[in-house]
Design an enzyme around this catalytic site. Structure first.
Site: not given
Length: 1005
Positions: A329, A164, A295
């Protein structure tokens, strides 16, 4: 075609094949999927905080200045010295827990210090070089040595990866860390200056050429010394980032905004998708990494995962990694949402945040056992053709939210150490015996606690020099963080090792079907069984969250059969070593307080002679996800069955959409690839434990229309000038165009604009041209037409133009007026007259000493009964009833909602902090410190509003309301629990921060 909605079954094969149907013309039956990873025991470890194997790499080769090297073992926000060599040196300790997989927090080279954050990249989330291990942790060769040693021991190594964002390297021409600018306020432009929507290209192989100087709302800039800081070099192109300012973690900006300044990658661009895919494929090829934890998955567009996941998995298998496993996540406790990433987005699994919440509620808070039963009954949200809930990693706490020991201490402030350890054991028993892959967060096995999450939950296992850590009260030991904590005799280390050994000896406890059996209404026993489809031996697990022993008659699959206790109850006279089921198949079990027992049947479940009948319920739109259809089947029997659901569209073949091995039998079929109104035919095939099958009659369902939901403006708010009007669609599709309408004072709907830019459709309505009087009611709605759904209409938002006209007076009129020097129910009572607070437009009245009693009252406006509001804010509604204990009480009336409410000082938290990026400016040692004295607000006893007046330097800041000097309870923008950061652009000078605990809203002005 339905086939387009079914993920390729080749990505994950069942553990063993189902028998062929005895009738050659019968539909095929399937066993419930067991992908290769359903029996791992993870150990989640932050390398910097585990063991310091070499002091030579402590400063990462950057020298002795902590603000350059990031190394300061006295501060929890800096590198403390742990490394990969320390992990390798202590691998016996890790394996002794029964660990089968080591999961490392991000270990790539980080920006050592981000001066804006006044902390270091010890955690691994500020990556600058995706090809190199962070020098503070060691070298690539040392990583290879760790992986090779783990593999030699039969263990796996997982990487925590980031797609990200990168470190905060990019600044903006207008300044650093600026507020978010939406796509509607400033759309993206091509290098030629043409406006475009990036979502139109997401998931494709093309993307417009961009110019960093003209394509973005903020012009990105790089320091000369950092123009080639990132590796691979493609990451240094500022046009490959969103460049929209900081996220508030809500709506559109949760996908496009920077996380506290971290450079947010343009994941809609195929160059980014391909670049990130290659980065992580290289780690698989060169180092033999066994899997990835991903993540911030929910902050990346769906199309990225739909390409990244299958491509990386295919590559790993080509490298001989048949058990390669990825999980993401998705910090959310709703299964209907978290499951979308494994069904719609083609990922293998997600971290089971809903389980963490349910486990804490049961083991730590002793909430009703029936809540746990309801929780597991929702597992079918994850079932599709190539994945299910059995793959999900389950956990009790982590490096962000905090530790299970911390939660137990906070939830049970009066408990002694023995009770806290018992609750910790109970939580681990639930995690190891229920479905999923258990994750132990490093240090939990040593009873680590801490006052909150993030840095407060990242203690070192080696001796610490951090003052805040030295104050922690560890569970199950007299030790502190001043010494090493690698005690293999610690009661929690021993318990986790025991649980891992037992589940290895009895694999059905890891990946057998998880069937709800019994749940107390309140504290007490929750019981479930685990059964392997091949061995057909039933295990009954009973966990008790009561402080006293409990007994229950638990249904099983087998009548008149002996069950032997294989776990728990040792030394407890009430817990029999062997129990026989009754004629009705019920097993009577007794469970000691705050503990678990496990019983194993003496033989397999009797084979069925014929498959039971099965009938489909009517397929219906799933509650909680408008892109799925709930398909459920009723099975006429009570033995062990597996039900495979199949679907087809007109002219298509029957395709499997998932197999369920526990009652109630159901799947939630993903249908976003079909147009609304499309008919889908369903059937169910039952496989019994004798290999017999039966099939239901087919029933049809219809793909539902999308749902439009208004997002802005807020209901009941006052608006003026240009009003931002926005809506979202569920399920979202890039080709939607949404129209917006306005109605004034109940009049006709007037079009005010259209938008095709997803994910938040937005227009701006200029009310100033209408000349509306203050208080005029204005309504907004969104509409759209799509194939199969010609008239989709949103909910309606009603707001007030200009300032909401306040009444001349508000009186708490009721039976309490006689205690205020007036007659009862007197709307003119001076002692009951409220005062308008101009800061938040709330009327308040504090009565310092109201006698105990039961009172009834309403809000009477303007000294009359002509306009009054009662219970629930209803006009001329029922009386509001107050059971008053005596003493002071504050009444608050909000004319926007018409709610009149009593508030007590006893309901207030112990402390409230404005914890945020301005804390260092207030004199705190660092930012985001909920325990900092200078950030604490004070409760005003006159109105029960928390206040803090400061003189703050000019800048752009973000903050939240953090309660009781920790992050355990916090409120963000709009008073949302753990919500988005509150943004503040301050010109410098005096500032007052206010927090109202009734609304949880914190403001600055």
């Amino acid at each position: 075609m339905v086939a387009a909605l079914v993920a390729a079954a080749s990505l994950a094969a069942p553990a063993h094949a189902a028998p062929q149907p005895k009738d050659p013309g019968a539909p095929a039956a399937s066993h419930s999927l067991r992908a290769p990873v359903t029996d791992e025991n993870f150990y989640f470890v932050m390398a910097d905080r585990f063991s310091n194997g070499s002091t030579a790499n402590d400063d990462g080769g950057l020298g002795s200045d902590p603000m350059v090297s990031g190394f300061d073992p006295t501060k929890k926000g800096f590198y403390n010295g742990g490394d990969l060599k320390g992990l390798l040196d202590k691998i016996d300790y890790i394996q002794g827990l029964g660990t089968t997989s080591i999961w490392l927090t991000p270990s790539f080279k980080n920006k050592a210090v981000q001066t804006e954050d006044k902390s270091a990249g010890y955690h691994g989330y500020w990556v600058t070089d995706f090809t190199q291990i962070d020098p503070h942790l060691g070298t690539n060769a040392e990583l290879k040595a760790l992986i090779d040693e783990a593999h030699a021991r039969g263990m796996k190594v997982y990487f925590d990866i980031i797609t990200n964002h990168t470190a905060d390297v990019i600044g903006y021409k207008d300044g650093a860390r600026l507020p978010y600018v939406s796509k509607d306020a400033a759309p993206y432009k091509t290098a030629d200056g043409d406006v475009f929507d990036d979502r139109d290209y997401a998931g494709t192989d093309t993307f417009p050429e961009l110019d960093a100087s003209t394509s973005f709302p903020y012009t990105p800039v790089l320091e000369k010394s950092e123009e080639h800081l990132k590796v691979p070099d493609w990451l240094n192109n500022p046009a490959l980032y969103h460049n929209r300012g900081d996220t508030t973690f809500q709506g559109e900006d949760s996908f496009y905004g920077d996380f506290f300044g971290l450079d947010d990658l343009f994941t809609e661009n195929p160059e980014v998708v391909d670049g990130m895919t290659k980065v992580y494929e290289d780690w698989i090829k060169d180092f033999g990494v066994d899997g990835f934890r991903i993540d911030t998955m929910k902050h990346v567009n769906d199309e990225f995962w739909q390409k990244f996941g299958p491509e990386v998995l295919e590559y790993a298998k080509a490298q001989g990694k048949d058990e390669f496993f990825m999980f993401g996540e998705v910090f959310d406790t709703s299964k209907s949402f978290t499951s979308q990433f494994t069904t719609r987005n083609k990922m293998q699994a997600v971290l089971d945040f809903p389980f963490q919440d349910a486990a804490r509620n049961f083991a730590s808070r002793s909430q009703s056992a029936s809540q746990l039963e309801t929780f597991f009954a929702g597992d079918d949200w994850y079932t599709d053709a190539d994945s299910n809930v059995y793959e999900l990693p389950t956990f009790l706490g982590n490096h962000d939210m905090g530790r299970i020991g911390s939660f137990i201490a906070a939830d049970n402030p009066g408990a002694d150490d023995a009770e806290r350890v018992a609750r910790d054991r109970l939580a681990h028993e639930l995690m190891y015996f229920s479905r999923g892959n258990p994750v132990v967060y490093y240090g939990d096995e040593q009873g680590f606690t801490g006052p909150g999450g993030d840095q407060d939950a990242r203690q070192t296992l080696f001796a610490s020099q951090v003052p805040e850590y030295l104050d922690d009260d560890l569970l199950g030991t007299d030790a502190s963080h001043a010494t090493d904590n690698f005690d293999t005799g610690h009661p929690l280390y021993s318990k986790i090792s025991e649980l891992a050994a037992l589940t290895a000896e009895h694999p059905a406890l890891r990946n057998g079907a998880h069937q709800n059996r019994y749940a107390a209404q309140g504290k007490g026993i929750y019981a479930f069984s685990r059964t392997d489809a091949k061995d057909q031996r039933e295990y009954v697990v009973a966990v008790n969250n009561s402080g006293t022993a409990q007994t229950a008659a638990v249904p099983t699959y087998i009548a008149k059969r002996s069950y032997t206790r294989i776990y728990g109850g040792t030394g407890d006279a009430a817990t029999a070593a062997e129990v026989k089921t009754a004629d009705d198949g019920k097993l009577t079990v007794s469970v000691p307080p705050l503990s678990a027992v496990v019983y194993e049947s003496s033989g397999r479940i009797p084979r069925s002679k014929a498959a039971p009948a099965v009938a489909l319920q009517e397929p219906a739109t799933a509650e909680g996800d408008n892109g799925r259809i709930r398909v459920a089947a009723d099975v006429d029997g009570s033995s062990f069955y597996e039900v495979t659901f199949q679907a087809r569209t007109a002219g298509g073949e029957w395709e499997p959409i998932g197999t369920d091995d526990t009652a109630p039998y159901q799947v939630f079929h993903e249908v976003t690839g079909l147009n609304p109104g499309t008919a889908v035919e369903y059937r169910a095939v039952v496989l019994d434990n004798g290999g017999n099958t039966s099939v239901s009659a087919a029933r049809s369902g219809t793909v539902p229309a999308p749902v439009l939901a208004m997002q802005k403006p807020a209901e009941g708010s006052s608006v003026d000038g240009k009003v931002e009007v926005s809506a979202t669609a569920s399920p979202e599709k890039a080709d939607y165009t949404v129209s917006f309408g306005r109605s004034v004072d109940g009049g006709e709907w007037t079009p005010i604009g259209r938008d095709s830019s997803s994910p938040a459709y937005t227009v701006f309505d200029d009310l100033s041209a209408l000349g509306l009087a203050d208080g005029t009611k204005v309504r907004y709605r969104a509409t759209m037409s799509v194939p199969g759904a010609e008239n989709v209409v949103s909910d309606i938002r009603t707001v007030v133009a200009g300032e909401i006209p306040q009444p001349d007076s508000v009186t708490v009129a009721g039976s309490l007026n006689s205690e205020m020097g007036c007659g009862q129910w007197d709307p003119t009572c001076a002692g009951a007259s409220m005062t308008l607070d101009p800061a938040d437009k709330v009327w308040r009245l504090t009565v310092p000493n109201l006698p105990a009693g039961t009172y009834e009252f309403k809000a009477a406006l303007n000294g009359k009964w002509d306009e009054n509001y009662g219970a629930g804010g209803a006009f001329n509604g029922g009386n509001i009833v107050l059971e008053h204990p005596g003493g002071a009480v504050t009444f608050r009336y909000d004319h926007t909602t018409h709610l009149l409410s009593p508030v007590y000082a006893s309901q207030q938290p112990g402390a409230v902090a404005a914890a945020g990026s301005m804390n260092s400016e207030l004199g705190c040692p660092e930012d985001w410190m909920p325990a900092c004295d200078q950030a604490q607000l004070k409760l005003d006893p006159d109105d029960l509003v928390w206040k803090l007046s400061v003189d703050l330097t000019a800048g752009n800041y973000e903050f939240k309301a953090a309660l009781n000097r920790s992050w355990d309870v916090s409120y963000g923008a709009g008073g949302s629990p753990n919500g988005a950061n509150i943004s503040l652009a301050h010109k410098g000078g005096p500032l007052t921060l206010r927090y109202d605990h009734f609304t949880h809203v914190m403001t600055a002005g």
